[in-house]
Design a protein around this motif. Structure first.
Motif, PDB file in Angstrom:
ATOM      1  N   CYS A   1       0.977  -1.176  -0.074  1.00 57.86           N
ATOM      2  CA  CYS A   1       0.063  -0.104   0.021  1.00 57.86           C
ATOM      3  C   CYS A   1       0.659   1.162  -0.044  1.00 57.86           C
ATOM      4  CB  CYS A   1      -1.012   0.025   1.212  1.00 57.86           C
ATOM      5  SG  CYS A   1       0.003   0.207   2.708  1.00 57.86           S
ATOM      6  N   ILE A   2       0.278   2.485  -0.049  1.00 58.47           N
ATOM      7  CA  ILE A   2       1.013   3.564   0.020  1.00 58.47           C
ATOM      8  C   ILE A   2       0.538   4.339   1.050  1.00 58.47           C
ATOM      9  CG2 ILE A   2       1.397   5.982  -1.420  1.00 58.47           C
ATOM     10  CD1 ILE A   2       1.126   4.283  -3.820  1.00 58.47           C
ATOM     11  N   CYS A   3       1.357   5.287   1.758  1.00 57.57           N
ATOM     12  CA  CYS A   3       0.964   5.810   3.052  1.00 57.57           C
ATOM     13  C   CYS A   3       0.332   7.314   2.729  1.00 57.57           C
ATOM     14  CB  CYS A   3       1.962   5.809   3.915  1.00 57.57           C
ATOM     15  SG  CYS A   3       2.650   4.207   4.559  1.00 57.57           S
ATOM     16  N   HIS A   4      -0.726   7.382   3.226  1.00 57.47           N
ATOM     17  CA  HIS A   4      -1.269   8.952   2.871  1.00 57.47           C
ATOM     18  C   HIS A   4      -1.662   9.653   4.088  1.00 57.47           C
ATOM     19  CE1 HIS A   4      -1.926   6.674  -0.895  1.00 57.47           C
ATOM     20  NE2 HIS A   4      -2.271   8.145  -1.614  1.00 57.47           N
ATOM     21  N   TYR A   5      -1.599  11.104   4.238  1.00 60.00           N
ATOM     22  CA  TYR A   5      -2.356  11.820   5.263  1.00 60.00           C
ATOM     23  C   TYR A   5      -3.595  12.014   4.913  1.00 60.00           C
ATOM     24  CZ  TYR A   5       2.344  13.082   7.354  1.00 60.00           C
ATOM     25  OH  TYR A   5       3.405  13.371   7.572  1.00 60.00           O
ATOM     26  N   ILE A   6      -4.415  11.925   5.748  1.00 59.25           N
ATOM     27  CA  ILE A   6      -5.881  12.220   5.859  1.00 59.25           C
ATOM     28  C   ILE A   6      -6.027  13.714   6.450  1.00 59.25           C
ATOM     29  CG2 ILE A   6      -8.344  11.541   6.521  1.00 59.25           C
ATOM     30  CD1 ILE A   6      -6.901   9.759   4.269  1.00 59.25           C
ATOM     31  N   ASP A   7      -6.205  14.693   5.692  1.00 59.13           N
ATOM     32  CA  ASP A   7      -6.379  16.046   6.073  1.00 59.13           C
ATOM     33  C   ASP A   7      -7.430  16.143   6.965  1.00 59.13           C
ATOM     34  OD1 ASP A   7      -3.848  16.600   5.028  1.00 59.13           O
ATOM     35  OD2 ASP A   7      -4.779  17.531   3.392  1.00 59.13           O
ATOM     36  N   GLN A   8      -7.311  16.913   7.908  1.00 55.62           N
ATOM     37  CA  GLN A   8      -8.536  17.221   8.790  1.00 55.62           C
ATOM     38  C   GLN A   8      -8.543  18.669   9.123  1.00 55.62           C
ATOM     39  OE1 GLN A   8      -7.586  15.462  12.519  1.00 55.62           O
ATOM     40  NE2 GLN A   8      -5.879  16.732  13.182  1.00 55.62           N
ATOM     41  N   ALA A   9      -9.938  19.136   8.823  1.00 57.69           N
ATOM     42  CA  ALA A   9      -9.987  20.642   9.031  1.00 57.69           C
ATOM     43  C   ALA A   9     -10.355  21.124  10.655  1.00 57.69           C
ATOM     44  CB  ALA A   9     -11.277  20.950   8.353  1.00 57.69           C
ATOM     45  N   THR A  10      -9.554  22.134  10.730  1.00 53.61           N
ATOM     46  CA  THR A  10      -9.700  22.789  12.292  1.00 53.61           C
ATOM     47  C   THR A  10      -9.782  24.201  12.143  1.00 53.61           C
ATOM     48  OG1 THR A  10      -8.569  22.495  14.330  1.00 53.61           O
ATOM     49  CG2 THR A  10      -7.230  22.892  12.800  1.00 53.61           C
ATOM     50  N   SER A  11     -10.421  24.848  13.297  1.00 52.89           N
ATOM     51  CA  SER A  11     -10.305  26.258  13.302  1.00 52.89           C
ATOM     52  C   SER A  11      -9.257  26.915  14.284  1.00 52.89           C
ATOM     53  CB  SER A  11     -11.872  26.665  13.801  1.00 52.89           C
ATOM     54  OG  SER A  11     -12.203  26.070  14.651  1.00 52.89           O
ATOM     55  N   ALA A  12      -8.997  28.059  13.964  1.00 53.48           N
ATOM     56  CA  ALA A  12      -8.288  28.709  14.997  1.00 53.48           C
ATOM     57  C   ALA A  12      -8.533  30.236  15.073  1.00 53.48           C
ATOM     58  CB  ALA A  12      -6.695  28.653  14.498  1.00 53.48           C
ATOM     59  N   VAL A  13      -8.037  30.777  16.205  1.00 47.70           N
ATOM     60  CA  VAL A  13      -8.271  32.340  16.242  1.00 47.70           C
ATOM     61  C   VAL A  13      -6.726  33.013  15.538  1.00 47.70           C
ATOM     62  CG1 VAL A  13      -8.389  34.537  17.533  1.00 47.70           C
ATOM     63  CG2 VAL A  13      -9.359  32.066  18.210  1.00 47.70           C
ATOM     64  N   VAL A  14      -7.147  33.728  14.694  1.00 43.71           N
ATOM     65  CA  VAL A  14      -5.857  34.480  13.820  1.00 43.71           C
ATOM     66  C   VAL A  14      -6.177  35.950  13.880  1.00 43.71           C
ATOM     67  CG1 VAL A  14      -5.608  32.487  12.308  1.00 43.71           C
ATOM     68  CG2 VAL A  14      -7.263  34.533  11.469  1.00 43.71           C
TER      69      VAL A  14
ATOM     70  N   ASP B   1     -10.361  31.453  11.620  1.00 44.27           N
ATOM     71  CA  ASP B   1     -10.155  31.032  10.050  1.00 44.27           C
ATOM     72  C   ASP B   1     -10.071  29.455  10.280  1.00 44.27           C
ATOM     73  OD1 ASP B   1      -9.471  30.891   7.413  1.00 44.27           O
ATOM     74  OD2 ASP B   1      -7.941  32.377   7.542  1.00 44.27           O
ATOM     75  N   ILE B   2     -10.051  28.593   8.912  1.00 43.49           N
ATOM     76  CA  ILE B   2     -10.025  27.327   9.088  1.00 43.49           C
ATOM     77  C   ILE B   2      -8.604  26.758   8.125  1.00 43.49           C
ATOM     78  CG2 ILE B   2     -11.272  25.185   7.968  1.00 43.49           C
ATOM     79  CD1 ILE B   2     -13.815  27.074   8.227  1.00 43.49           C
ATOM     80  N   PHE B   3      -8.269  25.806   8.975  1.00 43.42           N
ATOM     81  CA  PHE B   3      -6.956  25.360   8.201  1.00 43.42           C
ATOM     82  C   PHE B   3      -7.187  23.705   8.170  1.00 43.42           C
ATOM     83  CE2 PHE B   3      -6.370  28.655  10.857  1.00 43.42           C
ATOM     84  CZ  PHE B   3      -5.407  29.768  10.210  1.00 43.42           C
ATOM     85  N   TYR B   4      -6.133  23.206   7.225  1.00 46.06           N
ATOM     86  CA  TYR B   4      -5.970  21.751   6.898  1.00 46.06           C
ATOM     87  C   TYR B   4      -4.619  21.354   7.711  1.00 46.06           C
ATOM     88  CZ  TYR B   4      -9.761  21.263   3.665  1.00 46.06           C
ATOM     89  OH  TYR B   4     -11.012  20.978   2.875  1.00 46.06           O
ATOM     90  N   LEU B   5      -4.957  20.447   8.540  1.00 47.46           N
ATOM     91  CA  LEU B   5      -3.614  19.815   9.182  1.00 47.46           C
ATOM     92  C   LEU B   5      -3.484  18.320   8.814  1.00 47.46           C
ATOM     93  CD1 LEU B   5      -4.146  21.073  12.810  1.00 47.46           C
ATOM     94  CD2 LEU B   5      -3.017  22.303  10.951  1.00 47.46           C
ATOM     95  N   HIS B   6      -2.454  17.699   8.983  1.00 45.36           N
ATOM     96  CA  HIS B   6      -2.151  16.540   8.662  1.00 45.36           C
ATOM     97  C   HIS B   6      -2.620  15.525   9.718  1.00 45.36           C
ATOM     98  CE1 HIS B   6       0.326  17.012   5.335  1.00 45.36           C
ATOM     99  NE2 HIS B   6       1.439  17.327   5.814  1.00 45.36           N
ATOM    100  N   GLY B   7      -3.738  14.717   9.241  1.00 51.76           N
ATOM    101  CA  GLY B   7      -4.545  14.012  10.481  1.00 51.76           C
ATOM    102  C   GLY B   7      -3.884  12.600  10.303  1.00 51.76           C
TER     103      GLY B   7
END
Length: 219
Positions: free
Chosen positions: A169-182, A201-207
């Motif tokens: 198989c090939i390893c992948h990140y599943i991006d997760q959306a999260t919010s933060a105060v900016v 604002d909303i960001f994608y992090l490596h989940g």
């Protein structure tokens, strides 16, 4: 008699106009001046908890936010649902110890080996991060040096690595959306003073690190 009645109506009219002007003044004061005072609340521990309770509310308790994230990440719940594959599933990933990587492997360093992948749990408190539109935003990492109050925004991510020579198989990140105060555009940590100069604002992090099976095409 008529003169007295006329004077009475004039007095009532003046009273009505004066009352109306006073009411309009009170409404304007509440809508503009009072709202301005609330909007211009300074960036403090109490105001951050008040205006952004879902992000900073944890700091009202004695619970560590890192502990909550780590506890959730360590809660491994085996699935109770199964499916019948068309072929036998197996991975030929044999590290130096001769142990298959596909077998569960967990230790205190929070390192997981699964299929062809190895993932590690990490916590970050970035000052800058790219939002979902690709724009770099400065994240509020509150630090009141005078009162010695630190309230960082902490994010949980995984570092994902692939085992060499593992072809299952090939390893992948599943991006997760999260919010933060900016900080709003035009403001920075050096210039922002008031809550009105902040926003969400909303960001994608490596989940989660996922091992996605390769599709073998018939020759």
């Amino acid at each position: 008699m008529r003169e007295r009645c006329a004077n009475t109506w004039v007095c009532l009219a003046i009273t009505f106009i004066g009352t109306s002007i006073a009411l309009v003044g009170i409404i304007c004061w509440r809508e503009f001046i009072l709202n301005d005072k609330e909007t211009d609340a300074r960036i403090t521990r109490e105001n951050l908890i008040k205006y952004y309770p879902t992000i900073y509310g944890i700091y009202k308790t004695n619970i560590s936010y890192e502990q909550i994230l780590l506890k959730g990440a360590n809660r491994l719940t085996p699935t109770t649902q199964y499916f019948n594959p068309n072929t036998n599933c197996s991975f030929d990933c044999l590290p130096n110890g001769g142990k298959r990587i596909s077998e569960p492997d967990y230790n205190r360093a929070s390192v997981y080996n699964h299929a062809c992948c190895q993932s590690t749990q990490v916590f970050t408190t970035p000052q800058f991060f790219q939002n979902i539109n690709g724009v770099v935003r400065e994240i509020l990492q509150f630090n009141d040096s005078k009162l010695m109050i630190i309230m960082p925004q902490i994010f949980f991510q995984e570092e994902c690595r692939q085992a060499k020579h593992c072809t299952g198989c090939i390893c992948h990140y599943i991006d997760q959306a999260t919010s933060a105060v900016v900080y709003k555009p035009g403001y920075t940590s050096a210039t922002a003073i008031y809550i009105s100069q902040l926003e969400i604002d909303i960001f994608y992090l490596h989940g989660c690190c996922k091992c996605i099976n390769l599709i073998k095409r018939a020759p």
